[in-house]
Design an enzyme around this catalytic site. Sequence first.
Site, mmCIF file in Angstrom:
data_model
loop_
_atom_site.group_PDB
_atom_site.id
_atom_site.type_symbol
_atom_site.label_atom_id
_atom_site.label_comp_id
_atom_site.label_asym_id
_atom_site.label_seq_id
_atom_site.Cartn_x
_atom_site.Cartn_y
_atom_site.Cartn_z
ATOM 1 C CG HIS A 49 6.413 -12.772 10.614
ATOM 2 N ND1 HIS A 49 6.479 -11.791 11.578
ATOM 3 C CD2 HIS A 49 5.122 -12.804 10.201
ATOM 4 C CE1 HIS A 49 5.279 -11.248 11.735
ATOM 5 N NE2 HIS A 49 4.443 -11.849 10.909
ATOM 6 C CG ASP A 178 7.969 -7.023 6.212
ATOM 7 O OD1 ASP A 178 6.734 -6.881 6.258
ATOM 8 O OD2 ASP A 178 8.527 -8.135 6.310
ATOM 9 C CD1 TRP A 230 -7.923 9.562 10.468
ATOM 10 C CD2 TRP A 230 -7.818 9.659 12.692
ATOM 11 N NE1 TRP A 230 -7.276 10.727 10.796
ATOM 12 C CE2 TRP A 230 -7.193 10.820 12.158
ATOM 13 C CE3 TRP A 230 -7.868 9.514 14.081
ATOM 14 C CZ2 TRP A 230 -6.623 11.808 12.946
ATOM 15 C CZ3 TRP A 230 -7.308 10.505 14.874
ATOM 16 C CH2 TRP A 230 -6.693 11.633 14.317
ATOM 17 C CE LYS A 231 -3.741 11.305 9.165
ATOM 18 N NZ LYS A 231 -2.543 12.175 9.243
ATOM 19 N N GLY A 310 15.648 -1.372 7.377
ATOM 20 C CA GLY A 310 16.476 -2.477 6.920
ATOM 21 C C GLY A 310 17.967 -2.244 7.038
#
Length: 338
Positions: A49, A178, A230-231, A310
């Site tokens: 990103h 994140d 599914w969660k 992090g």
Amino acid sequence: MTTTPLRITAATMQRTFYDILIRENVSPDIAEKCAAIFTENSLDGIYSHGVNRFSRFVGHIRKGFVKPAEKPSLIHAFGNMEQWDGNLGPGPLNAMQAAGRSMELAQKFGIGLVGLSNTNHWMRGGTYGLKCAQKGFAFIGWTNTIANLPPWGSAENKLGNNPIVFAVPFRGDAILLDMAVSQYSFGKLKDCENFGKELPQIGGYTAAGELTTNPGEILNGGRALPIGFWKGSALSLLLDILVSILSAGLSTHQVSEKGKEEYAVSQIFITIDLSKLKNFPTIESTIEQIIRDYQSAEPINADQPVHYPGEYRIEIREKNLKNGILVSPLVWEKICSL
């Protein structure tokens, strides 16, 4: 075709980004801010990103999806909640302004919520959580996306992988989560594909419906796997519902109806002023105790100690500042040809 990564200095990368944006008729101040964010993301090791997304960002400017001169405008305010229209301005700059405004509201009310509609990809969501945590605030934020994830029990993409960010101040920096609601973000899948790497864990399905660790098979005809099966599917749905109603913006299915390119998404920024809490003087020691207990867990592999989200960010940044930022030759060649 070589997949051996290049090492590009941060100064060279940022200057290259800036020069390209100037050639795209972006104003110098906007070009400087955008170039800095893309470079900072890359320095922290979030290449997917950062540098890897830059060419697409320029492509969206050329197509008119990103309007560099536009800025967010306030459309509604009620107490500690505000709704803003991003006017299709640069996603990272819109998000930075929204995060800043949420902190201002939190300073006044204790908690600030900013809904941002009609905006663009914010690139690394952790950028805004980190900004808030480094100033002493707790942060929760998320975005919806184009439909790129199937509901559990279906092979048809109807959900977004809707990245969500949590951040709290810690040791002068932050504990920073994140994550996408897919097992791997699509940026990470592309990053691994660029370097010819397999995923460390199963990340999705092939076109034939078989689970795979091959990123190319997921990207080219396959489908992504939601976290927690599914969660994760249910979490994606609720994130989309909440972001749409709180921002008064488009939902994933409405973003998808605009075409295969992702733009005009919706985002939420929630900031908490921890200094207003009764237990503020003990918060730092509370977090220290939690992390100390967490990291006391005996690792399965002695060479891979338990770490918090992090934890290695600063170490990665220092390494990239010293040695240069890792870049795929194909990615850098494309950037330099813009």
